[in-house]
Design a protein around this motif. Structure first.
Motif, PDB file in Angstrom:
ATOM      1  N   LEU A   9      72.350  17.014  25.201  1.00 12.48           N
ATOM      2  CA  LEU A   9      71.901  17.866  24.103  1.00 12.48           C
ATOM      3  C   LEU A   9      70.381  17.885  23.984  1.00 12.48           C
ATOM      4  CD1 LEU A   9      72.691  19.645  21.701  1.00 12.48           C
ATOM      5  CD2 LEU A   9      73.140  17.566  20.373  1.00 12.48           C
ATOM      6  N   ALA A  10      69.704  17.039  24.757  1.00 13.38           N
ATOM      7  CA  ALA A  10      68.261  16.865  24.616  1.00 13.38           C
ATOM      8  C   ALA A  10      67.495  18.076  25.141  1.00 13.38           C
ATOM      9  CB  ALA A  10      67.814  15.615  25.363  1.00 13.38           C
ATOM     10  N   SER A  11      66.350  18.350  24.494  1.00 15.49           N
ATOM     11  CA  SER A  11      65.488  19.455  24.932  1.00 15.49           C
ATOM     12  C   SER A  11      64.443  19.012  25.940  1.00 15.49           C
ATOM     13  CB  SER A  11      64.781  20.073  23.722  1.00 15.49           C
ATOM     14  OG  SER A  11      63.970  19.099  23.069  1.00 15.49           O
ATOM     15  N   GLY A  12      64.322  17.694  26.159  1.00 20.47           N
ATOM     16  CA  GLY A  12      63.345  17.172  27.105  1.00 20.47           C
ATOM     17  C   GLY A  12      63.803  15.850  27.662  1.00 20.47           C
ATOM     18  N   ASP A  13      62.943  15.239  28.474  1.00 17.32           N
ATOM     19  CA  ASP A  13      63.334  13.998  29.140  1.00 17.32           C
ATOM     20  C   ASP A  13      62.533  12.793  28.669  1.00 17.32           C
ATOM     21  OD1 ASP A  13      60.897  14.574  30.264  1.00 17.32           O
ATOM     22  OD2 ASP A  13      61.650  14.803  32.312  1.00 17.32           O
ATOM     23  N   GLN A  14      61.781  12.884  27.561  1.00 11.63           N
ATOM     24  CA  GLN A  14      61.029  11.732  27.067  1.00 11.63           C
ATOM     25  C   GLN A  14      61.996  10.693  26.504  1.00 11.63           C
ATOM     26  OE1 GLN A  14      57.906  12.519  24.185  1.00 11.63           O
ATOM     27  NE2 GLN A  14      57.904  10.382  23.515  1.00 11.63           N
ATOM     28  N   THR A  15      61.818   9.446  26.934  1.00 13.11           N
ATOM     29  CA  THR A  15      62.690   8.372  26.464  1.00 13.11           C
ATOM     30  C   THR A  15      61.854   7.193  25.976  1.00 13.11           C
ATOM     31  OG1 THR A  15      62.884   7.364  28.659  1.00 13.11           O
ATOM     32  CG2 THR A  15      64.544   9.018  28.050  1.00 13.11           C
ATOM     33  N   VAL A  16      62.518   6.276  25.306  1.00  9.60           N
ATOM     34  CA  VAL A  16      61.881   5.066  24.796  1.00  9.60           C
ATOM     35  C   VAL A  16      62.756   3.872  25.175  1.00  9.60           C
ATOM     36  CG1 VAL A  16      63.039   5.121  22.530  1.00  9.60           C
ATOM     37  CG2 VAL A  16      60.769   4.047  22.746  1.00  9.60           C
ATOM     38  N   PHE A  17      62.128   2.742  25.383  1.00  8.94           N
ATOM     39  CA  PHE A  17      62.808   1.474  25.679  1.00  8.94           C
ATOM     40  C   PHE A  17      63.294   1.415  27.127  1.00  8.94           C
ATOM     41  CE2 PHE A  17      64.258   1.659  21.017  1.00  8.94           C
ATOM     42  CZ  PHE A  17      63.073   1.110  20.573  1.00  8.94           C
ATOM     43  N   TRP A  18      63.589   0.192  27.512  1.00  9.03           N
ATOM     44  CA  TRP A  18      64.140  -0.081  28.833  1.00  9.03           C
ATOM     45  C   TRP A  18      65.441   0.669  29.047  1.00  9.03           C
ATOM     46  CZ3 TRP A  18      68.756  -2.853  29.672  1.00  9.03           C
ATOM     47  CH2 TRP A  18      69.003  -3.222  30.997  1.00  9.03           C
ATOM     48  N   TRP A  19      66.213   0.858  27.986  1.00 15.52           N
ATOM     49  CA  TRP A  19      67.510   1.509  28.123  1.00 15.52           C
ATOM     50  C   TRP A  19      67.446   3.028  27.922  1.00 15.52           C
ATOM     51  CZ3 TRP A  19      69.078   3.505  23.336  1.00 15.52           C
ATOM     52  CH2 TRP A  19      68.540   2.901  22.198  1.00 15.52           C
ATOM     53  N   ARG A  20      66.241   3.584  27.777  1.00 16.27           N
ATOM     54  CA  ARG A  20      65.998   5.023  27.849  1.00 16.27           C
ATOM     55  C   ARG A  20      66.725   5.830  26.770  1.00 16.27           C
ATOM     56  NH1 ARG A  20      63.150   6.047  32.377  1.00 16.27           N
ATOM     57  NH2 ARG A  20      63.235   4.533  34.075  1.00 16.27           N
ATOM     58  N   GLY A  21      66.393   5.532  25.522  1.00 16.02           N
ATOM     59  CA  GLY A  21      66.871   6.382  24.440  1.00 16.02           C
ATOM     60  C   GLY A  21      66.044   7.656  24.381  1.00 16.02           C
ATOM     61  N   ASN A  22      66.706   8.805  24.419  1.00 12.62           N
ATOM     62  CA  ASN A  22      65.996  10.078  24.438  1.00 12.62           C
ATOM     63  C   ASN A  22      65.474  10.412  23.038  1.00 12.62           C
ATOM     64  OD1 ASN A  22      65.759  13.176  24.279  1.00 12.62           O
ATOM     65  ND2 ASN A  22      66.000  12.814  26.468  1.00 12.62           N
ATOM     66  N   VAL A  23      64.201  10.820  22.945  1.00  9.94           N
ATOM     67  CA  VAL A  23      63.553  11.023  21.648  1.00  9.94           C
ATOM     68  C   VAL A  23      63.070  12.458  21.473  1.00  9.94           C
ATOM     69  CG1 VAL A  23      62.894   8.611  21.431  1.00  9.94           C
ATOM     70  CG2 VAL A  23      61.330  10.205  22.572  1.00  9.94           C
TER      71      VAL A  23
END
Length: 492
Positions: A96-110
């Protein structure tokens, strides 16, 4: 007057799918046995690891299936342990994400959703499922917070306030479509962007958007100096946490939101999950006045977090690695754990509070004193070596029994023991046994005289000590034929 238990209202956790692990569940069971929090909040409800949002293509059409397999297991485990979710809506599922920016080692999409309608559908379907499975009365008691720290670019793409306002509005309206009495709030901002709350309030008031509580986070650490597998930071005085707890009500005074509950959904000293300060006796003494007084300005304040089963910065490389938790992996208790366990054993009737103590009582006349040594936040080694405290408490009995439980640099401090045994990254079983024993508080006891209905005491606290005194009226007596002096005086 009742002693506020806002400290118990919520505790933080790593991402939700970690709750499927045995170590996590064992740790939470221990926390609930000895402390007993009411709610638990963490990230990742909608992240891919929970597997809720499952897009697929069939007959040339795009479809979405919602899978609640893991969510049910997590919530079932929580409820079985007597703790309820404080739901955080985030992060964005990749489908559902509009982009590929993530946070944390486990890559939560923001990033924001590609489709606001699809996001509303996801929120509505998830909340509806929870109501169907656990009942409306139950889920009405679970606060629902929209996102996490959208004022930071690493948690919300571009820290775009307008995009967050839309996310909040779409989410809140979807929740209220399920049931008008479900509780929703935000904006869950981090320290350092206080104006965000005021602008958010203007938006929800001006657009008549549903809101049932406001939330923010509180930390006292400055910028991080990173070292391999660790961070170092300077701290402000712990009183700054209380200032942050109080700020939302000051900012909202005179507005239609002035009377809303205020939830501090994260707080700690350092915001880094690899800062060794979290493991120390200093941490417990530093936070003691905050735990004792935090219920005055806030309806809840949630320690971040209950366990080192976490992994935001990566998989930990050592048992003691500066994790946020009250417990390490494998349930080694940290000094801050005992701060909470001590408060959990206190009475519910407030007697008095000072800069170094909190005194309560209960219906049975038991008096409990939580005392702590003042700390020097500029350097742990600069804290006073000793601190004396004198107090007087009412006791309705001819005598009293004192049980004292102590944590300081030498007692109840498994981190110090781990350092002394050579800092084994992965302790052997016998070393774990030693650390568990070293983690327990020192206990002492004695009988106290009662004069004119009061017990007068003076105690000395060691550096970074937190101690709990439980003073219980003595109502029983030995039988008349009993004499402790003749235990070895048998017939000749």
């Amino acid at each position: 007057m009742r002693f506020s238990d806002a400290w118990r209202a919520c505790v933080g956790t790593g991402r939700m799918d970690l709750a499927l692990r045995r170590d996590y569940q064992d740790s939470l069971a221990l926390i609930q046995r000895e402390i007993g929090f009411r709610h638990i909040r963490g990230h990742g409800l909608f992240s891919d690891g929970m597997g809720i949002h499952r897009p697929f293509r069939h007959l040339e059409q795009e479809h979405v299936r919602y899978s609640f397999t893991y969510l049910d297991q997590v919530v079932d485990a929580y409820l079985e342990l007597g703790i309820r979710p404080f739901l955080e809506l985030g992060f964005m599922p990749s489908g559902l994400a509009s982009g590929d920016q993530t946070v944390f080692w486990w890559r939560g999409n923001v990033t924001p959703p590609r489709s606001w309608r699809a996001w509303a559908d996801l929120v509505r379907a998830t909340v509806t499922h929870l109501v169907d499975r656990y009942g409306l009365d139950e889920v009405r008691g679970w606060p629902i917070e929209v996102w996490n720290e959208p004022n930071l670019t690493q948690f919300w793409q571009g820290a775009d306030a307008d995009a967050y306002y839309r996310l909040y509005q779409v989410s809140a309206e979807a929740i209220k479509e399920v049931d008008a009495q479900l509780r929703v709030g935000g904006p869950a901002i981090s320290p350092g962007a206080d104006e965000w709350l005021e602008r958010f309030a203007d938006f929800v008031i001006g657009h008549d958007v549903p809101i049932d509580f406001v939330s923010r986070h509180a930390y006292t650490s400055g910028p991080a100096r990173h070292v391999p597998f660790g961070s170092r930071q300077r701290l402000a005085p712990a009183s700054r946490l209380l200032d942050q707890f109080a700020l939302p009500r000051k900012q909202l005074a005179g507005t239609p939101l002035a009377d809303l509950p205020v939830h501090i959904t994260e707080f700690n000293s350092s915001y880094c999950p690899d800062n060794p300060i979290h493991d120390t006796a200093f941490q417990a003494a530093y936070l003691a006045p905050v735990v004792a007084a935090g219920g005055d300005p806030a309806d809840s304040f949630s320690y971040w977090t209950f366990s080192d089963v976490f992994e935001e910065a990566d998989v930990p490389t050592e048992l003691f690695h500066g994790g946020f938790g009250l417990l390490t992996h494998r349930q080694i208790k940290k000094p801050a754990f005992h701060l909470y366990a001590f408060v959990a054993r206190m009475g519910d009737r407030f007697l008095s509070r000072g800069p170094d103590h909190l005194i309560t009582t209960d219906a049975d006349g038991r008096v409990t004193v939580l005392a702590w040594a003042p700390v020097d936040h500029t350097g742990a080694g600069r804290s006073p070596r000793t601190h004396n405290l004198r107090f007087s408490v009412p006791v309705d009995a001819p005598a009293a029994f004192l049980l004292r439980s102590t944590v300081d640099e030498e007692h109840g401090n498994a981190f110090a023991a781990w350092q002394e045994m050579g800092r084994p990254p992965s302790p052997l079983p016998r070393q774990f046994d030693t650390l568990r024993e070293a983690a327990e508080p020192a206990r002492s006891h004695r009988r106290l005289p009662v004069r004119d209905g009061r017990v007068d005491m003076e105690i000395a606290l060691a550096r970074h000590e937190v101690t709990l005194l439980e003073i219980t009226p003595v109502t029983g007596s030995a039988p008349p034929w009993w004499d402790d002096d003749d235990l070895l005086d048998g017939p000749s």
